[in-house]
Write a protein that holds these residues in place. Structure first.
Motif, PDB file in Angstrom:
ATOM      1  N   GLU A  42       0.846  -1.192   0.000  1.00 38.79           N
ATOM      2  CA  GLU A  42       0.000   0.000   0.000  1.00 38.79           C
ATOM      3  C   GLU A  42       0.884   1.246   0.000  1.00 38.79           C
ATOM      4  O   GLU A  42       1.678   1.452   0.918  1.00 38.79           O
ATOM      5  CB  GLU A  42      -0.897  -0.045   1.250  1.00 38.79           C
ATOM      6  N   TRP A  43       0.773   2.073  -1.034  1.00 39.20           N
ATOM      7  CA  TRP A  43       1.689   3.195  -1.205  1.00 39.20           C
ATOM      8  C   TRP A  43       1.541   4.267  -0.136  1.00 39.20           C
ATOM      9  O   TRP A  43       2.508   4.934   0.215  1.00 39.20           O
ATOM     10  CB  TRP A  43       1.557   3.801  -2.604  1.00 39.20           C
ATOM     11  N   ARG A  44       0.339   4.455   0.394  1.00 39.70           N
ATOM     12  CA  ARG A  44       0.133   5.509   1.399  1.00 39.70           C
ATOM     13  C   ARG A  44       1.007   5.279   2.640  1.00 39.70           C
ATOM     14  O   ARG A  44       1.554   6.217   3.209  1.00 39.70           O
ATOM     15  CB  ARG A  44      -1.336   5.587   1.781  1.00 39.70           C
ATOM     16  N   GLY A  45       1.113   4.022   3.050  1.00 34.93           N
ATOM     17  CA  GLY A  45       1.959   3.706   4.200  1.00 34.93           C
ATOM     18  C   GLY A  45       3.413   4.032   3.930  1.00 34.93           C
ATOM     19  O   GLY A  45       4.115   4.582   4.790  1.00 34.93           O
ATOM     20  N   TRP A  46       3.887   3.703   2.737  1.00 34.33           N
ATOM     21  CA  TRP A  46       5.275   4.010   2.365  1.00 34.33           C
ATOM     22  C   TRP A  46       5.509   5.520   2.306  1.00 34.33           C
ATOM     23  O   TRP A  46       6.576   6.009   2.701  1.00 34.33           O
ATOM     24  CB  TRP A  46       5.625   3.370   1.027  1.00 34.33           C
ATOM     25  N   TYR A  47       4.518   6.257   1.809  1.00 34.79           N
ATOM     26  CA  TYR A  47       4.635   7.711   1.729  1.00 34.79           C
ATOM     27  C   TYR A  47       4.808   8.298   3.131  1.00 34.79           C
ATOM     28  O   TYR A  47       5.708   9.102   3.385  1.00 34.79           O
ATOM     29  CB  TYR A  47       3.394   8.289   1.043  1.00 34.79           C
ATOM     30  N   HIS A  48       3.948   7.857   4.061  1.00 38.45           N
ATOM     31  CA  HIS A  48       4.039   8.346   5.437  1.00 38.45           C
ATOM     32  C   HIS A  48       5.348   7.890   6.093  1.00 38.45           C
ATOM     33  O   HIS A  48       5.954   8.642   6.856  1.00 38.45           O
ATOM     34  CB  HIS A  48       2.830   7.878   6.249  1.00 38.45           C
ATOM     35  N   LEU A  49       5.781   6.661   5.799  1.00 38.92           N
ATOM     36  CA  LEU A  49       7.039   6.160   6.340  1.00 38.92           C
ATOM     37  C   LEU A  49       8.209   7.019   5.853  1.00 38.92           C
ATOM     38  O   LEU A  49       9.135   7.304   6.610  1.00 38.92           O
ATOM     39  CB  LEU A  49       7.254   4.700   5.942  1.00 38.92           C
ATOM     40  N   ALA A  50       8.161   7.449   4.601  1.00 41.49           N
ATOM     41  CA  ALA A  50       9.223   8.301   4.060  1.00 41.49           C
ATOM     42  C   ALA A  50       9.360   9.582   4.872  1.00 41.49           C
ATOM     43  O   ALA A  50      10.478  10.002   5.207  1.00 41.49           O
ATOM     44  CB  ALA A  50       8.951   8.627   2.596  1.00 41.49           C
ATOM     45  N   PHE A  51       8.244  10.193   5.224  1.00 47.39           N
ATOM     46  CA  PHE A  51       8.307  11.437   5.987  1.00 47.39           C
ATOM     47  C   PHE A  51       8.701  11.185   7.440  1.00 47.39           C
ATOM     48  O   PHE A  51       9.335  12.027   8.071  1.00 47.39           O
ATOM     49  CB  PHE A  51       7.001  12.215   5.845  1.00 47.39           C
ATOM     50  N   ALA A  52       8.375  10.003   7.961  1.00 47.25           N
ATOM     51  CA  ALA A  52       8.835   9.653   9.306  1.00 47.25           C
ATOM     52  C   ALA A  52      10.353   9.453   9.304  1.00 47.25           C
ATOM     53  O   ALA A  52      11.033   9.893  10.228  1.00 47.25           O
ATOM     54  CB  ALA A  52       8.122   8.393   9.786  1.00 47.25           C
ATOM     55  N   TYR A  53      10.867   8.785   8.269  1.00 45.20           N
ATOM     56  CA  TYR A  53      12.323   8.634   8.144  1.00 45.20           C
ATOM     57  C   TYR A  53      12.988  10.004   8.057  1.00 45.20           C
ATOM     58  O   TYR A  53      14.018  10.253   8.685  1.00 45.20           O
ATOM     59  CB  TYR A  53      12.685   7.840   6.889  1.00 45.20           C
ATOM     60  N   ASP A  54      12.416  10.887   7.262  1.00 42.72           N
ATOM     61  CA  ASP A  54      13.000  12.217   7.093  1.00 42.72           C
ATOM     62  C   ASP A  54      13.031  12.967   8.423  1.00 42.72           C
ATOM     63  O   ASP A  54      14.043  13.578   8.771  1.00 42.72           O
ATOM     64  CB  ASP A  54      12.211  12.995   6.041  1.00 42.72           C
ATOM     65  N   ALA A  55      11.938  12.906   9.161  1.00 42.31           N
ATOM     66  CA  ALA A  55      11.887  13.593  10.455  1.00 42.31           C
ATOM     67  C   ALA A  55      12.906  13.009  11.427  1.00 42.31           C
ATOM     68  O   ALA A  55      13.479  13.728  12.247  1.00 42.31           O
ATOM     69  CB  ALA A  55      10.486  13.500  11.048  1.00 42.31           C
ATOM     70  N   ALA A  56      13.160  11.699  11.308  1.00 40.04           N
ATOM     71  CA  ALA A  56      14.138  11.045  12.181  1.00 40.04           C
ATOM     72  C   ALA A  56      15.570  11.294  11.719  1.00 40.04           C
ATOM     73  O   ALA A  56      16.524  10.868  12.360  1.00 40.04           O
ATOM     74  CB  ALA A  56      13.858   9.546  12.247  1.00 40.04           C
ATOM     75  N   GLY A  57      15.730  11.969  10.567  1.00 39.15           N
ATOM     76  CA  GLY A  57      17.061  12.316  10.080  1.00 39.15           C
ATOM     77  C   GLY A  57      17.683  11.304   9.141  1.00 39.15           C
ATOM     78  O   GLY A  57      18.854  11.420   8.802  1.00 39.15           O
ATOM     79  N   ASP A  58      16.924  10.310   8.693  1.00 42.47           N
ATOM     80  CA  ASP A  58      17.459   9.290   7.795  1.00 42.47           C
ATOM     81  C   ASP A  58      16.981   9.565   6.371  1.00 42.47           C
ATOM     82  O   ASP A  58      16.014   8.991   5.889  1.00 42.47           O
ATOM     83  CB  ASP A  58      17.012   7.901   8.256  1.00 42.47           C
ATOM     84  N   ARG A  59      17.670  10.471   5.698  1.00 42.72           N
ATOM     85  CA  ARG A  59      17.269  10.891   4.351  1.00 42.72           C
ATOM     86  C   ARG A  59      17.416   9.777   3.318  1.00 42.72           C
ATOM     87  O   ARG A  59      16.646   9.695   2.377  1.00 42.72           O
ATOM     88  CB  ARG A  59      18.099  12.103   3.915  1.00 42.72           C
ATOM     89  N   THR A  60      18.400   8.911   3.483  1.00 39.23           N
ATOM     90  CA  THR A  60      18.601   7.821   2.528  1.00 39.23           C
ATOM     91  C   THR A  60      17.400   6.884   2.525  1.00 39.23           C
ATOM     92  O   THR A  60      16.854   6.552   1.464  1.00 39.23           O
ATOM     93  CB  THR A  60      19.887   7.042   2.868  1.00 39.23           C
ATOM     94  N   ARG A  61      16.972   6.476   3.693  1.00 33.80           N
ATOM     95  CA  ARG A  61      15.798   5.602   3.774  1.00 33.80           C
ATOM     96  C   ARG A  61      14.519   6.344   3.407  1.00 33.80           C
ATOM     97  O   ARG A  61      13.584   5.737   2.878  1.00 33.80           O
ATOM     98  CB  ARG A  61      15.686   4.992   5.168  1.00 33.80           C
ATOM     99  N   ALA A  62      14.480   7.632   3.668  1.00 36.76           N
ATOM    100  CA  ALA A  62      13.301   8.416   3.285  1.00 36.76           C
ATOM    101  C   ALA A  62      13.135   8.406   1.766  1.00 36.76           C
ATOM    102  O   ALA A  62      12.028   8.185   1.253  1.00 36.76           O
ATOM    103  CB  ALA A  62      13.424   9.845   3.800  1.00 36.76           C
ATOM    104  N   ARG A  63      14.211   8.616   1.035  1.00 40.97           N
ATOM    105  CA  ARG A  63      14.141   8.599  -0.437  1.00 40.97           C
ATOM    106  C   ARG A  63      13.795   7.210  -0.946  1.00 40.97           C
ATOM    107  O   ARG A  63      13.024   7.058  -1.882  1.00 40.97           O
ATOM    108  CB  ARG A  63      15.450   9.074  -1.052  1.00 40.97           C
ATOM    109  N   ALA A  64      14.359   6.184  -0.320  1.00 41.70           N
ATOM    110  CA  ALA A  64      14.040   4.817  -0.731  1.00 41.70           C
ATOM    111  C   ALA A  64      12.564   4.520  -0.505  1.00 41.70           C
ATOM    112  O   ALA A  64      11.904   3.902  -1.349  1.00 41.70           O
ATOM    113  CB  ALA A  64      14.913   3.821   0.021  1.00 41.70           C
TER     114      ALA A  64
END
Length: 162
Positions: free
Chosen positions: A121-143
């Motif tokens: 489900e893409w919505r979960g991945w989209y939200h996960l990307a922004f959670a990664y970004d907020a946590a400072g993990d830009r590499t995983r956020a882009r992935a």
């Protein structure tokens, strides 16, 4: 604050187009020099020219990939906004405006659990990307954004599970 968003989006778009245009000029100049080297007919010139032609082709492919991702991320954001599901940035911040990393890591778990429960489900991945970004993990956020994009376009992304 929502009244400033279109201006910010336009500014970002103008900057992206300007940087892409500058990169296009650079790629053109490199490609021109590569063709000139190949035209010398010497072994060294041909080899160097051919090798130099790889760089512009690679740059063009990477820029196209980033633009396509940006367009799809915007489409996903528009869909989420219409459904009232855009990620909300309500994390505590320091006086300088930096996100509190401890709070960001704590807020990360529900998004990870959502993706683990339904990895297709893409919505979960989209939200996960922004959670990664907020946590400072830009590499995983882009992935995660790339995975959301693939799923949004209807492609299988099981190979991208964290």
């Amino acid at each position: 604050m929502s009244e400033h968003r279109p201006a910010r989006r336009r500014t970002g778009l103008v900057a992206a187009v300007a940087l892409t245009a500058l990169l296009a000029v650079y790629v053109w100049l490199v490609a021109l020099r590569a063709v000139q080297l190949v035209a010398t007919g010497t072994t060294v010139g041909v080899v160097l020219g051919a090798a130099l032609l790889v760089a512009p082709l690679l740059v063009i492919a990477l820029i196209a990939r980033e633009w396509l991702l940006a367009l799809d991320v915007q489409r996903m954001a528009d869909e989420l906004a219409a459904a009232g599901e855009l990620p909300v940035d309500d994390l505590p911040r320091s006086p300088s405006g930096r996100v509190d990393r401890t709070a960001a890591r704590a807020a990360f778990a529900p998004h990870r659990d959502r993706v683990e429960a339904d990895p297709g489900e893409w919505r979960g991945w989209y939200h996960l990307a922004f959670a990664y970004d907020a946590a400072g993990d830009r590499t995983r956020a882009r992935a995660a954004l790339r995975t959301a994009s693939r799923l949004h376009r209807g492609k299988d992304a099981r190979r991208d599970l964290p």
